[in-house]
Design a protein around this motif. Structure first.
Motif, PDB file in Angstrom:
ATOM      1  N   ALA A   1      -6.701 -30.374  24.943  1.00 26.19           N
ATOM      2  CA  ALA A   1      -7.421 -31.559  24.452  1.00 26.19           C
ATOM      3  C   ALA A   1      -8.666 -31.812  25.305  1.00 26.19           C
ATOM      4  O   ALA A   1      -9.735 -32.125  24.784  1.00 26.19           O
ATOM      5  CB  ALA A   1      -6.501 -32.773  24.461  1.00 26.19           C
TER       6      ALA A   1
ATOM      7  N   ASN B   1      -2.534 -31.382  27.022  1.00 25.85           N
ATOM      8  CA  ASN B   1      -3.660 -32.142  27.586  1.00 25.85           C
ATOM      9  C   ASN B   1      -4.809 -31.253  28.041  1.00 25.85           C
ATOM     10  O   ASN B   1      -5.964 -31.643  27.979  1.00 25.85           O
ATOM     11  CB  ASN B   1      -3.189 -32.973  28.791  1.00 25.85           C
ATOM     12  CG  ASN B   1      -2.425 -34.187  28.326  1.00 25.85           C
ATOM     13  OD1 ASN B   1      -2.591 -34.627  27.185  1.00 25.85           O
ATOM     14  ND2 ASN B   1      -1.573 -34.724  29.196  1.00 25.85           N
TER      15      ASN B   1
ATOM     16  N   THR C   1      -2.829 -26.604  21.128  1.00 22.79           N
ATOM     17  CA  THR C   1      -2.681 -27.783  20.273  1.00 22.79           C
ATOM     18  C   THR C   1      -3.138 -28.982  21.090  1.00 22.79           C
ATOM     19  O   THR C   1      -3.145 -28.949  22.331  1.00 22.79           O
ATOM     20  CB  THR C   1      -1.216 -28.023  19.866  1.00 22.79           C
ATOM     21  OG1 THR C   1      -0.481 -28.408  21.044  1.00 22.79           O
ATOM     22  CG2 THR C   1      -0.573 -26.780  19.261  1.00 22.79           C
ATOM     23  N   LEU C   2      -3.498 -30.056  20.396  1.00 23.29           N
ATOM     24  CA  LEU C   2      -3.977 -31.256  21.091  1.00 23.29           C
ATOM     25  C   LEU C   2      -2.865 -31.941  21.876  1.00 23.29           C
ATOM     26  O   LEU C   2      -3.132 -32.828  22.690  1.00 23.29           O
ATOM     27  CB  LEU C   2      -4.621 -32.221  20.096  1.00 23.29           C
ATOM     28  CG  LEU C   2      -5.911 -31.696  19.443  1.00 23.29           C
ATOM     29  CD1 LEU C   2      -6.400 -32.646  18.360  1.00 23.29           C
ATOM     30  CD2 LEU C   2      -6.997 -31.478  20.488  1.00 23.29           C
ATOM     31  N   GLU C   3      -1.604 -31.548  21.624  1.00 23.90           N
ATOM     32  CA  GLU C   3      -0.495 -32.080  22.435  1.00 23.90           C
ATOM     33  C   GLU C   3      -0.578 -31.574  23.874  1.00 23.90           C
ATOM     34  O   GLU C   3      -0.021 -32.183  24.781  1.00 23.90           O
ATOM     35  CB  GLU C   3       0.855 -31.655  21.845  1.00 23.90           C
ATOM     36  CG  GLU C   3       1.221 -32.444  20.605  1.00 23.90           C
ATOM     37  CD  GLU C   3       1.569 -31.529  19.437  1.00 23.90           C
ATOM     38  OE1 GLU C   3       2.696 -31.040  19.374  1.00 23.90           O
ATOM     39  OE2 GLU C   3       0.680 -31.287  18.590  1.00 23.90           O
TER      40      GLU C   3
ATOM     41  N   THR D   1      -7.838 -30.262  15.002  1.00 23.27           N
ATOM     42  CA  THR D   1      -7.609 -31.647  14.564  1.00 23.27           C
ATOM     43  C   THR D   1      -6.860 -31.699  13.242  1.00 23.27           C
ATOM     44  O   THR D   1      -6.706 -32.779  12.669  1.00 23.27           O
ATOM     45  CB  THR D   1      -8.949 -32.408  14.414  1.00 23.27           C
ATOM     46  OG1 THR D   1      -9.681 -31.841  13.303  1.00 23.27           O
ATOM     47  CG2 THR D   1      -9.805 -32.290  15.673  1.00 23.27           C
TER      48      THR D   1
ATOM     49  N   VAL E   1     -11.275 -29.239  24.387  1.00 23.82           N
ATOM     50  CA  VAL E   1     -11.943 -29.548  23.117  1.00 23.82           C
ATOM     51  C   VAL E   1     -13.019 -30.608  23.347  1.00 23.82           C
ATOM     52  O   VAL E   1     -14.161 -30.459  22.893  1.00 23.82           O
ATOM     53  CB  VAL E   1     -10.919 -30.026  22.053  1.00 23.82           C
ATOM     54  CG1 VAL E   1     -11.626 -30.579  20.815  1.00 23.82           C
ATOM     55  CG2 VAL E   1      -9.987 -28.878  21.656  1.00 23.82           C
ATOM     56  N   PHE E   2     -12.679 -31.647  24.101  1.00 25.31           N
ATOM     57  CA  PHE E   2     -13.621 -32.737  24.341  1.00 25.31           C
ATOM     58  C   PHE E   2     -14.900 -32.243  25.033  1.00 25.31           C
ATOM     59  O   PHE E   2     -16.013 -32.455  24.536  1.00 25.31           O
ATOM     60  CB  PHE E   2     -12.944 -33.823  25.186  1.00 25.31           C
ATOM     61  CG  PHE E   2     -13.864 -34.947  25.559  1.00 25.31           C
ATOM     62  CD1 PHE E   2     -14.316 -35.842  24.594  1.00 25.31           C
ATOM     63  CD2 PHE E   2     -14.292 -35.112  26.873  1.00 25.31           C
ATOM     64  CE1 PHE E   2     -15.177 -36.882  24.933  1.00 25.31           C
ATOM     65  CE2 PHE E   2     -15.151 -36.154  27.223  1.00 25.31           C
ATOM     66  CZ  PHE E   2     -15.589 -37.040  26.251  1.00 25.31           C
TER      67      PHE E   2
ATOM     68  N   THR F   1     -14.652 -33.661  14.922  1.00 20.80           N
ATOM     69  CA  THR F   1     -13.715 -33.281  15.992  1.00 20.80           C
ATOM     70  C   THR F   1     -13.672 -34.347  17.066  1.00 20.80           C
ATOM     71  O   THR F   1     -12.590 -34.786  17.480  1.00 20.80           O
ATOM     72  CB  THR F   1     -14.152 -31.926  16.608  1.00 20.80           C
ATOM     73  OG1 THR F   1     -14.281 -30.970  15.570  1.00 20.80           O
ATOM     74  CG2 THR F   1     -13.141 -31.444  17.630  1.00 20.80           C
TER      75      THR F   1
ATOM     76  N   TYR G   1     -12.472 -27.789  15.528  1.00 18.32           N
ATOM     77  CA  TYR G   1     -12.226 -28.654  14.381  1.00 18.32           C
ATOM     78  C   TYR G   1     -10.839 -28.389  13.793  1.00 18.32           C
ATOM     79  O   TYR G   1     -10.121 -29.317  13.403  1.00 18.32           O
ATOM     80  CB  TYR G   1     -13.326 -28.395  13.354  1.00 18.32           C
ATOM     81  CG  TYR G   1     -13.219 -29.109  12.040  1.00 18.32           C
ATOM     82  CD1 TYR G   1     -13.307 -30.501  11.971  1.00 18.32           C
ATOM     83  CD2 TYR G   1     -13.067 -28.398  10.852  1.00 18.32           C
ATOM     84  CE1 TYR G   1     -13.244 -31.150  10.747  1.00 18.32           C
ATOM     85  CE2 TYR G   1     -13.004 -29.035   9.627  1.00 18.32           C
ATOM     86  CZ  TYR G   1     -13.086 -30.416   9.584  1.00 18.32           C
ATOM     87  OH  TYR G   1     -13.019 -31.054   8.378  1.00 18.32           O
TER      88      TYR G   1
ATOM     89  N   SER H   1     -11.805 -37.429  16.062  1.00 23.85           N
ATOM     90  CA  SER H   1     -10.345 -37.221  15.944  1.00 23.85           C
ATOM     91  C   SER H   1      -9.640 -37.263  17.286  1.00 23.85           C
ATOM     92  O   SER H   1      -8.435 -37.501  17.339  1.00 23.85           O
ATOM     93  CB  SER H   1     -10.056 -35.847  15.311  1.00 23.85           C
ATOM     94  OG  SER H   1     -10.518 -35.800  13.999  1.00 23.85           O
ATOM     95  N   ILE H   2     -10.370 -36.969  18.358  1.00 17.82           N
ATOM     96  CA  ILE H   2      -9.668 -36.846  19.636  1.00 17.82           C
ATOM     97  C   ILE H   2      -9.901 -38.007  20.589  1.00 17.82           C
ATOM     98  O   ILE H   2      -9.180 -38.150  21.561  1.00 17.82           O
ATOM     99  CB  ILE H   2      -9.997 -35.516  20.365  1.00 17.82           C
ATOM    100  CG1 ILE H   2     -11.498 -35.410  20.664  1.00 17.82           C
ATOM    101  CG2 ILE H   2      -9.496 -34.309  19.591  1.00 17.82           C
ATOM    102  CD1 ILE H   2     -11.840 -34.267  21.612  1.00 17.82           C
TER     103      ILE H   2
END
Lengths: 155, 155, 155
Positions: free
Chosen positions: B15, B12, B8-10, A98, B18-19, A150, A95, A153-154
């Motif tokens: 990201a 990939n 960071t979500l930058e 994000t 996280v998903f 979360t 979280y 946000s993604i």
């Protein structure tokens, strides 16, 4: 967007997360000593090599390996922590990625932490429903909010 | 080398992590309600203070504290998740630190996530071998790959 | 203060954390195969659909669902890992956020890792007290040090 500061104490959300998570983990550390203490008090052990502390009588030793409700209650509460607190920590970590607003995030952490401390008190003292359910639900719903926030946000 | 963007979500890879991790954790959140639901349906409880829901007959109450296979199956599956999914999340977090190629990392996350969802379906429905073993092995091998890749990158 | 490099391999503390944590997690991965192996050797299963491996005799099948001390010992050791190693990893992650001195942090990680490997050997071989207690205590005290150090750094 510059987000490489997210997992640093300069980020208030992360600092708040660190604070509440340490409290929750210290609570879990206490569960371990509580189990050991209860095992000593009630002479209820798990491993045959520990039964010497139940005395020299072979019957008493054998009996000390049977489940004891006082010990099992702590163990159930501890397992509940592993099912829930670990999950909360992971969800919070995701979280935070994000970059959520502080005012919101900090309340999720607070509500969760308080709910788990209350849940422990209720569980260990054998207080029935609706109290255990309510304290549990507060934390449980918080986890779903973290997860869904979360995800939204993604994607 | 500039690697402070890794978490960071930058990134990939992160990201993607996280998903898939949110999906896995939401699955675990569902296990909790499933246990509670099965306890209600089969009148099988863990704590004496819950047995009032098994009725007023003291015999029925006592019996409701015995292990019930329908509940225990969910609890075994849930424990299996704690033994495996938590471990996968930690290993993935470490693996991301090594800045792995996206095309590889994302497939590890996908295979793991699918394997755990299938493992749950197989386990909860009592489908025997080789299916439970295969779904388990897919996730298990992924964990070893993550562990060894990470180790080779840092030593 | 520039702390966005903390969770990168350029930070020696984090690199050390990654190394020791991978070792601990690989140890936990081995616990899973150990349980399965012991189940096969001692014909002791958990789920009715697995009992076919105990033969065709219905009595032998039923008996194979009873708890077997050889299997239960591994499971207790594994649960102990979940109660402790996961907790250590979380605490270390939080502790790293406080940018601790390398010389100190690395010793906490080392002591913890060695203590858990010894604890496993002691536990699995049924070696009694004071050895199990001592190996456990070394790791347990390390966790408290990590928790309190982190808390003191942020409040």
């Amino acid at each position: 967007m510059m987000t490489s500061h997210l997992y640093t104490l300069e980020n208030n959300v992360f600092a708040g997360f660190v604070f509440y998570t340490v409290l929750l983990l210290m609570k879990m550390l206490l569960m371990t000593v509580l189990t050991t203490t209860k095992r000593q008090i009630h002479k209820a052990f798990h491993s045959p090599e520990d039964t010497s502390r139940a005395g020299t009588n072979p019957e008493a030793r054998k009996k000390s390996l049977l489940p004891n409700e006082n010990v099992e209650r702590v163990r159930r509460c501890h397992r509940n922590d592993m099912e829930n607190i670990y999950l909360f920590i992971f969800l919070s970590l995701l979280y935070i990625a994000t970059d959520p607003p502080y005012a919101m995030a900090i309340w999720y952490f607070r509500v969760y932490t308080v709910s788990r401390f209350l849940h422990m008190l209720v569980y260990l003292n054998g207080i029935g429903q609706p109290f255990r359910g309510l304290t549990f639900a507060a934390g449980y719903v918080t986890c779903w909010i973290l997860a869904i926030s979360t995800l939204l946000s993604i994607v």
